[in-house]
Design a protein around this motif. Structure first.
Motif, PDB file in Angstrom:
ATOM      1  N   GLY A 211      -6.831   0.400   0.582  1.00 39.15           N
ATOM      2  CA  GLY A 211      -7.690   0.663   1.728  1.00 39.15           C
ATOM      3  C   GLY A 211      -7.210  -0.042   2.974  1.00 39.15           C
ATOM      4  O   GLY A 211      -6.041  -0.367   3.118  1.00 39.15           O
ATOM      5  N   GLY A 212      -8.127  -0.324   3.876  1.00 41.86           N
ATOM      6  CA  GLY A 212      -7.773  -1.039   5.094  1.00 41.86           C
ATOM      7  C   GLY A 212      -8.297  -2.455   5.092  1.00 41.86           C
ATOM      8  O   GLY A 212      -7.551  -3.416   5.274  1.00 41.86           O
ATOM      9  N   THR A 213      -9.598  -2.605   4.839  1.00 41.08           N
ATOM     10  CA  THR A 213     -10.205  -3.943   4.851  1.00 41.08           C
ATOM     11  C   THR A 213      -9.767  -4.758   3.640  1.00 41.08           C
ATOM     12  O   THR A 213      -9.262  -5.879   3.770  1.00 41.08           O
TER      13      THR A 213
ATOM     14  N   MET B 115      -5.655  -0.452  -8.226  1.00 36.24           N
ATOM     15  CA  MET B 115      -4.609   0.475  -7.794  1.00 36.24           C
ATOM     16  C   MET B 115      -5.225   1.841  -7.508  1.00 36.24           C
ATOM     17  O   MET B 115      -6.165   2.268  -8.180  1.00 36.24           O
ATOM     18  N   PRO B 116      -4.699   2.566  -6.527  1.00 37.71           N
ATOM     19  CA  PRO B 116      -5.266   3.876  -6.177  1.00 37.71           C
ATOM     20  C   PRO B 116      -4.954   4.931  -7.235  1.00 37.71           C
ATOM     21  O   PRO B 116      -4.029   4.766  -8.044  1.00 37.71           O
ATOM     22  N   HIS B 117      -5.727   6.008  -7.215  1.00 42.25           N
ATOM     23  CA  HIS B 117      -5.369   7.171  -8.033  1.00 42.25           C
ATOM     24  C   HIS B 117      -3.976   7.626  -7.615  1.00 42.25           C
ATOM     25  O   HIS B 117      -3.695   7.809  -6.426  1.00 42.25           O
TER      26      HIS B 117
ATOM     27  N   LEU C 268      -2.598   7.475   3.478  1.00 40.29           N
ATOM     28  CA  LEU C 268      -1.867   6.240   3.757  1.00 40.29           C
ATOM     29  C   LEU C 268      -1.851   5.275   2.576  1.00 40.29           C
ATOM     30  O   LEU C 268      -1.325   4.170   2.700  1.00 40.29           O
ATOM     31  N   GLN C 269      -2.394   5.664   1.430  1.00 38.31           N
ATOM     32  CA  GLN C 269      -2.604   4.695   0.365  1.00 38.31           C
ATOM     33  C   GLN C 269      -1.303   4.090  -0.169  1.00 38.31           C
ATOM     34  O   GLN C 269      -1.260   2.893  -0.490  1.00 38.31           O
ATOM     35  N   SER C 270      -0.246   4.858  -0.265  1.00 37.36           N
ATOM     36  CA  SER C 270       1.015   4.311  -0.782  1.00 37.36           C
ATOM     37  C   SER C 270       1.594   3.279   0.176  1.00 37.36           C
ATOM     38  O   SER C 270       2.086   2.221  -0.248  1.00 37.36           O
TER      39      SER C 270
END
Length: 403
Positions: A129-131, A158-160, A167-169
């Motif tokens: 994420g961002g925060t 970790m993201p899906h 932008l997750q990667s």
């Protein structure tokens, strides 16, 4: 023993809240000794009220406001703003970090004054994420310099791998590149694995976000739950020395930890559980060595011994069994399971997930895809290249463990 948490962003606050909820519910089925240890380690008392040793930080108020409805949280230890981080690591790190530095240190100092001391802090956040990722990276760097007497660890989701945010990667690469330099150890939780577990073992075909968070927080609780050395609870001695145990299975080169816990059963099925300790041990060792889960154990593959591991066995007759791996034993029937085993391990099977994230990020960096969104907030292409170098170094180090 005194352990604190920093819940960061929506993900970190949801999982932290779920973790504290679960551990308090578990005390209703535990011994007085375990209750006393839990209270001593994770809470402090003020006017006969238990307060969690946890900071709640998010740049949007919604999730933190929901957490604060729980009696064990104190608003004194929370920090929110009215502006998120736009799923942008750079905005969280370079904007929200410096703008909130003094407020963050103030609530941390206040927590330390109330607790007396903290042996270690676990930062709970998303990698993507961002925060949680950007501001979380800033906070870890800030606090590791400000409080050198405290050991800092991360719990990161970790993201899906199929992608939730474009932008997750890139966020994940920047986060790992940053926290690997300051964290003593990073416990990685995977959204994809938690969702598959819900689908295949808990009979939840369309699990909610709360269901997935519950799986991850229960697995975490299976590590954090105190282990009594024997049945004489009057001594209240915890045989699980969290910091030392974690430092024993990490070093400056290998910091990525994974968590396996079995059995995973719907509550209505637990009355029919008939596993032996030998069967449970054999299953979880094969899972750890092959990088598979309880719903898809690969029995045809020899697998790779983990670099290092910590095994926790809980339940009836646990002290009568001779375990193959070094094991901390406790007679508490965790989560209503007659027998259960948790393994926290440092293994090369994390490489597959890292490679997928690295390959996707590397392609985006080469094409300069969305890089301008980071450059607006002070992150340059050279910063991405530096983080990619760190992640590629981590992958290379873990590849050296494969025999």
């Amino acid at each position: 023993m005194s352990i604190g948490f920093i819940q960061l962003g929506q993900c970190g606050n949801q999982i932290g809240h779920s973790l504290f909820d679960f551990m308090l519910q578990e005390t209703q089925m535990s011994s007085p000794g375990a209750q006393a240890l839990l209270n001593e380690i994770f809470f402090f008392e003020r006017k006969n009220k238990l307060i969690a040793k946890s900071l709640l930080i998010d740049m949007e108020p919604k999730v933190v406001d929901r957490c604060l409805k729980a009696d064990y949280y104190d608003k004194t230890f929370s920090l929110t703003k009215q502006e998120g981080s736009g799923n942008n690591w750079a905005y969280g790190f370079n904007n929200h970090g410096p703008a909130n530095k003094n407020a963050i240190l103030q609530i941390m100092d206040t927590l330390l004054e109330e607790c007396g001391y903290l042996e270690c802090l676990f930062l709970i956040s998303s990698l993507a994420g961002g925060t949680g990722s950007g501001l979380g990276s800033y906070i870890l760097e800030l606090m590791s310099d400000r409080y050198p007497e405290i050991e800092f660890f991360n719990i990161c989701v970790m993201p899906h791998l199929t992608g939730e945010v474009i932008l997750q990667s890139l966020n994940t690469i920047l986060t790992i590149g940053s926290i690997y330099q300051h964290s003593e150890g990073i416990i990685l939780l995977q959204n994809d694995e938690a969702q598959a577990l819900c689908n295949n073992l808990l009979n939840l075909k369309s699990p909610s976000l709360n269901d997935i968070n519950q799986v991850m927080s229960t697995n975490l609780a299976s590590f954090f739950w105190p282990c009594l050395t024997n049945q004489v609870y009057s001594t209240f001695h915890n045989n699980l020395q969290y910091v030392q145990e974690l430092l024993n299975i990490t070093n400056n080169q290998y910091k990525l930890l994974q968590l396996n816990q079995i059995p995973q059963l719907p509550q209505q099925s637990k009355a029919f559980q008939n596993d032996t300790w030998s069967a449970l041990e054999k299953r979880i060792q094969q899972m750890v060595m092959t990088g598979t889960k309880e719903y898809n154990i690969n029995w045809h593959k020899k697998g790779q011994q983990p670099f290092k591991q910590l095994m926790l066995a809980r339940g009836i007759d646990v002290k009568k069994h001779q375990f193959n791996w070094n094991t901390v034993q406790d007679e508490h029937q965790f989560n209503k399971n007659e027998k259960s085993i948790t393994v926290l391990h440092n293994s090369s099977n994390i490489i597959e997930s890292l490679n997928q994230i690295s390959d996707r990020s590397n392609q985006m960096i080469q094409e300069r895809a969305y890089i301008y969104q980071y450059e607006k907030f002070g992150v340059k292409i050279s910063d991405f290249q530096e983080s990619m170098g760190i992640v590629e170094g981590i992958i290379n180090d873990y590849e050296q463990l494969i025999q």
